[in-house]
Write an enzyme that holds these catalytic residues in place. Structure first.
Site, PDB file in Angstrom:
ATOM      1  N   LYS A   1       5.995  -3.064  -5.874  1.00 26.68           N
ATOM      2  CA  LYS A   1       7.413  -2.717  -6.007  1.00 26.68           C
ATOM      3  C   LYS A   1       8.210  -3.293  -4.850  1.00 26.68           C
ATOM      4  CE  LYS A   1      11.164  -0.989  -7.583  1.00 26.68           C
ATOM      5  NZ  LYS A   1      11.778  -1.746  -8.703  1.00 26.68           N
TER       6      LYS A   1
ATOM      7  N   CYS B   1       0.842  -1.199   0.000  1.00 27.61           N
ATOM      8  CA  CYS B   1       0.000   0.000   0.000  1.00 27.61           C
ATOM      9  C   CYS B   1       0.874   1.244   0.000  1.00 27.61           C
ATOM     10  CB  CYS B   1      -0.885   0.005   1.253  1.00 27.61           C
ATOM     11  SG  CYS B   1      -1.909  -1.457   1.402  1.00 27.61           S
TER      12      CYS B   1
ATOM     13  N   HIS C   1      18.092 -32.742 -18.708  1.00 31.63           N
ATOM     14  CA  HIS C   1      17.525 -33.454 -17.549  1.00 31.63           C
ATOM     15  C   HIS C   1      16.044 -33.145 -17.377  1.00 31.63           C
ATOM     16  CE1 HIS C   1      21.548 -34.697 -16.358  1.00 31.63           C
ATOM     17  NE2 HIS C   1      21.916 -33.486 -16.692  1.00 31.63           N
TER      18      HIS C   1
ATOM     19  N   ASN D   1      -0.737   0.793   6.091  1.00 32.47           N
ATOM     20  CA  ASN D   1       0.070  -0.091   5.231  1.00 32.47           C
ATOM     21  C   ASN D   1       0.641  -1.159   6.150  1.00 32.47           C
ATOM     22  OD1 ASN D   1       1.643  -1.301   3.284  1.00 32.47           O
ATOM     23  ND2 ASN D   1       3.305   0.194   3.433  1.00 32.47           N
ATOM     24  N   GLY D   2       0.331  -2.427   5.865  1.00 32.84           N
ATOM     25  CA  GLY D   2       0.856  -3.515   6.704  1.00 32.84           C
ATOM     26  C   GLY D   2      -0.237  -4.533   6.955  1.00 32.84           C
TER      27      GLY D   2
ATOM     28  N   TRP E   1      -3.152  -2.226  -1.705  1.00 25.83           N
ATOM     29  CA  TRP E   1      -2.794  -3.495  -2.367  1.00 25.83           C
ATOM     30  C   TRP E   1      -3.397  -4.559  -1.467  1.00 25.83           C
ATOM     31  CZ3 TRP E   1       0.658  -7.731  -1.509  1.00 25.83           C
ATOM     32  CH2 TRP E   1       0.988  -8.467  -2.657  1.00 25.83           C
TER      33      TRP E   1
ATOM     34  N   ARG F   1       4.071   1.552  -6.861  1.00 29.10           N
ATOM     35  CA  ARG F   1       4.154   0.482  -5.857  1.00 29.10           C
ATOM     36  C   ARG F   1       3.165  -0.645  -6.151  1.00 29.10           C
ATOM     37  NH1 ARG F   1       6.250   2.897  -0.876  1.00 29.10           N
ATOM     38  NH2 ARG F   1       4.902   1.652   0.442  1.00 29.10           N
TER      39      ARG F   1
ATOM     40  N   GLU G   1      17.226 -14.300 -14.312  1.00 31.69           N
ATOM     41  CA  GLU G   1      16.728 -12.920 -14.260  1.00 31.69           C
ATOM     42  C   GLU G   1      16.035 -12.548 -15.561  1.00 31.69           C
ATOM     43  OE1 GLU G   1      16.121 -10.943 -12.069  1.00 31.69           O
ATOM     44  OE2 GLU G   1      15.914  -8.999 -13.055  1.00 31.69           O
TER      45      GLU G   1
ATOM     46  N   LYS H   1      12.137 -11.291 -15.734  1.00 32.51           N
ATOM     47  CA  LYS H   1      11.714 -10.040 -16.396  1.00 32.51           C
ATOM     48  C   LYS H   1      10.573 -10.317 -17.365  1.00 32.51           C
ATOM     49  CE  LYS H   1      13.017  -7.485 -14.176  1.00 32.51           C
ATOM     50  NZ  LYS H   1      13.440  -8.162 -13.062  1.00 32.51           N
TER      51      LYS H   1
ATOM     52  N   GLU I   1       7.246 -11.438 -15.487  1.00 31.17           N
ATOM     53  CA  GLU I   1       6.557 -10.512 -14.567  1.00 31.17           C
ATOM     54  C   GLU I   1       5.947  -9.307 -15.279  1.00 31.17           C
ATOM     55  OE1 GLU I   1       8.759  -8.401 -11.522  1.00 31.17           O
ATOM     56  OE2 GLU I   1      10.590  -8.528 -12.663  1.00 31.17           O
TER      57      GLU I   1
HETATM   58  C1  AGP Z   1      11.952  -7.904  -9.513  1.00 28.19           C
HETATM   59  O1  AGP Z   1      11.750  -7.357 -10.806  1.00 28.19           O
HETATM   60  C2  AGP Z   1      10.682  -7.934  -8.714  1.00 28.19           C
HETATM   61  N1  AGP Z   1      10.095  -6.665  -8.635  1.00 28.19           N
HETATM   62  C3  AGP Z   1      10.878  -8.638  -7.376  1.00 28.19           C
HETATM   63  O2  AGP Z   1      11.339  -9.945  -7.630  1.00 28.19           O
HETATM   64  C4  AGP Z   1      11.883  -7.968  -6.399  1.00 28.19           C
HETATM   65  O3  AGP Z   1      13.196  -8.133  -6.862  1.00 28.19           O
HETATM   66  C5  AGP Z   1      11.748  -8.671  -5.043  1.00 28.19           C
HETATM   67  O4  AGP Z   1      10.445  -8.450  -4.552  1.00 28.19           O
HETATM   68  C6  AGP Z   1      12.770  -8.188  -4.008  1.00 28.19           C
HETATM   69  O5  AGP Z   1      12.586  -6.818  -3.749  1.00 28.19           O
HETATM   70  P1  AGP Z   1      13.739  -6.042  -2.927  1.00 28.19           P
HETATM   71  O6  AGP Z   1      14.979  -6.099  -3.762  1.00 28.19           O
HETATM   72  O7  AGP Z   1      13.206  -4.650  -2.766  1.00 28.19           O
HETATM   73  O8  AGP Z   1      13.909  -6.767  -1.629  1.00 28.19           O
END
Ligand code: AGP
Length: 611
Positions: free
Chosen positions: A606, A2, A507, A99-100, A73, A27, A484, A488, A491
């Site tokens: 985020k 949030c 495998h 938020n939480g 969120w 976010r 990675e 990308k 996501e």
């Molecule tokens: C990466 O593109 C994502 N947004 C997600 O995997 C992110 O790396 C992960 O949530 C960790 O976030 P942080 O680096 O702020 O701890």
């Protein structure tokens, strides 16, 4: 996660709140709302985006110089108008944005229901609003004390802003686990979940600490902890500026941040490499250097993209500092009973510094006496304040939910750390140390040169924008880059993608190969190239399509791959930094061609500040 914004001062709160919520959109969220106080409190909230909230408010009462806003969120209760924040207590004395997660909210709700309280939503936040009001009315205490007494009954994490109708012109803020930043203006104060909604008004901020409560009016900021101990606000100046949070000429923040990598990597090593390129300084770990040198093992904990950076770190520390390394998912590590001793060096990596699982793992480690370092991109974040020492990545604010420049800056810090420890542990000669540093300094220019081949990557994206699956393969230090690259793509374009060590294909994954399966292979002209070529052949003989990321000058690769993305010849240690940028661009262009919301992908936030 949030987002919270709030204002008290001489200006009209509405426009400040709406702009602040727009700054926090990155976010990730599913509903938005505001409360404006002008003698009475007007609340407007809805499921949807900030623009939907603006449409809802059109033509309605928006006066008031005190107010708060929220982007939700969903955790407890599905996205809906009634579950959106702010939440009003039953008798209308309190309005709360949160938020939480309040873990014992069901118990609190039950207790309040026994006192005739009713609820309009399914949220944990409304339970807190009613709890505060119940204490306020029954114990006849002021709003701030009612808040503190209520919070001593709460189990969980919160970043809160509260308005009490009987105390006009006052904001109450409280934090435990979910960050809150207070912006200090002239006869006005701002509050937000991070500094982005604040920077255009002031560079003076106070980071609330866990279990602190602030009572704020236009002309006063009083700070204390839950137990009524008065605290002195620690006012800091932030270097963020408005340009960092504008897209400029780019269509999306993610594209801007991909293209910023030459400068963000430069910023990461700026001031940390001697002018004669002979040595590296990491001031943030100087105090604990003896412990780093005596460490018998390195354990790196992180989540998501930061975990992929950690895997690159494993190769770097092993190769250049000759130190054994273990890499752990923070979400798994925190629930195990890991064997950690004081001779271990633990490194926590987090762009936001607020990821709940990573922070929980850090708190677990701190009980063991091991040295714990943080690698983080947000000054003043929880991680930066809970570790023994650390190194800021200095990548600049990263708005796109999909992490890009933060990833390459994390790798840059890990590279510098591995070279520095390698030299100090006599695993790296002075000559090799200097040569590696020189290779690192060349990287920004090499990436800048490569980003110019974006048109070629766009053509490849067009060829694969409608696939349903993809495989990414890499060997050695490029295996984490394959992971990675796959993350990308999945996501932001919602295409199912997996990264594998190239040799692992036989495998299992090779069973997936057919003409509909693009396979992106990191095939640099390195010591594993011939092995990787065999993997490409195995894909081709099963009609798979191959996108090869190869070293410029390699003509053979064009005979066997369907598409080639060239990167400049580089030292193996720098290859993760050079190979990830084209994969970021490939994912970006495919997502754009698929009409996806690149900067705010569905279901993602985020920073995952809740479990
Ligand atoms: C990466 O593109 C994502 N947004 C997600 O995997 C992110 O790396 C992960 O949530 C960790 O976030 P942080 O680096 O702020 O701890």
């Amino acid at each position: 996660m949030c987002g919270i914004v709030a204002y008290v001062g001489g200006r009209t709160a509405y426009s400040i709140l709406i702009k602040g919520l727009q700054r926090l959109e990155y976010r990730g969220y599913d509903s938005a709302g505001i409360a404006l106080f002008n003698g009475k409190t007007n609340v407007y909230k809805c499921q949807g985006k900030v623009k939907d909230l603006q449409a809802l408010v059109k033509g309605k009462e928006i006066a008031g110089s005190v107010g708060m806003g929220h982007t939700r969120w969903a955790t407890h209760g599905e996205p809906s108008d009634r579950n959106a924040h702010p939440h009003r207590s039953m008798h209308g004395k309190f309005y709360v944005v949160h938020n939480g997660i309040i873990e014992n909210y069901a118990h609190l709700k039950k207790e309040l229901a026994s006192r005739e309280y009713t609820f309009q939503s399914e949220t944990d936040t409304e339970a807190l609003a009613n709890l505060i009001e119940n204490i306020y009315l029954e114990q006849k205490v002021d709003a701030e004390l009612a808040v503190r007494l209520a919070l001593t009954k709460v189990v969980g994490a919160y970043g809160l802003v509260i308005i009490c109708e009987d105390e006009p012109g006052t904001l109450i803020a409280a934090r435990k686990g979910s960050p809150l930043v207070i912006g200090v203006g002239e006869h006005e104060y701002f509050l937000a979940s991070d500094a982005t909604p604040i920077v255009e008004y002031t560079d003076r901020v106070v980071y609330l600490n866990d279990e602190e409560v602030a009572v704020i009016t236009a002309d006063s900021l009083d700070l204390k902890n839950l137990y009524n101990d008065v605290k002195t606000p620690d006012i800091k100046r932030i270097k963020l500026n408005i340009d960092n949070i504008d897209k400029g000429e780019y269509e999306h923040f993610m594209l801007k941040e991909i293209h910023e990598q030459p400068s963000s990597i430069t910023d990461t090593f700026r001031g940390r490499i001697a002018m004669d390129e002979s040595k590296i300084f990491l001031g943030g770990v100087l105090d604990v250097m003896p412990r780093l040198l005596e460490a018998k093992r390195i354990i790196i904990i992180a989540c998501g993209t930061s975990w992929h950076a950690a895997l690159v770190g494993e190769y770097l520390f092993e190769e250049y500092a000759r130190m054994p390394v273990e890499v752990e998912y923070a979400s798994e590590f925190r629930y195990r009973n890991p064997v950690i001793g004081k001779d271990d060096l633990v490194i926590a990596i987090s762009q936001s510094g607020e990821t709940a699982d990573t922070l929980a793992a850090v708190r677990l480690v701190k009980k063991t006496g091991a040295t714990i370092l943080g690698i983080c991109n947000v000054a003043g974040s929880s991680l930066s304040r809970e570790t023994d020492a650390g190194v800021y990545t200095h990548a600049g604010i990263e708005i796109g939910v999909a992490s890009t420049k933060a990833f390459t800056s994390q790798i840059t810090v890990l590279t510098m750390m591995a070279f520095l420890l390698g030299n100090k542990r006599q695993a790296l000669s002075a000559g090799d140390y200097k040569e590696l540093i020189h290779e690192l300094i060349r990287v920004p220019k090499q990436i800048a040169g490569m980003l110019k081949s974006e048109e070629n990557i766009k053509k490849i994206a067009a060829a694969y924008k409608n696939v349903s699956h993809a495989l990414y393969l890499g060997r050695g230090i490029l295996f984490p880059v394959a992971l990675e690259g796959a993350l990308k793509l999945k996501e932001i374009s919602y295409i199912h993608a997996e990264g594998y060590p190239a040799a692992e294909m036989k495998h299992g994954p090779i069973a997936l190969i057919d003409e509909a399966m693009p396979v992106c292979v990191l095939a640099l002209s390195d010591r594993l190239y011939e092995k990787t070529v065999s993997n490409i052949q195995e894909v081709k003989t099963r009609q798979g399509k191959v996108i090869a990321v190869a070293t410029a000058g390699n003509k053979d690769i064009y005979r066997i791959a369907d598409h080639v993305i060239e990167i400049p010849p580089c030292h193996e240690a720098m290859s993760p930094l050079l190979t990830i940028a084209p994969l970021q661009l490939l994912a970006y262009h495919i997502a754009v061609m698929r009409g996806c919301n690149v900067d705010q992908p569905r279901n993602l936030a985020k920073s995952v500040t809740v479990e």
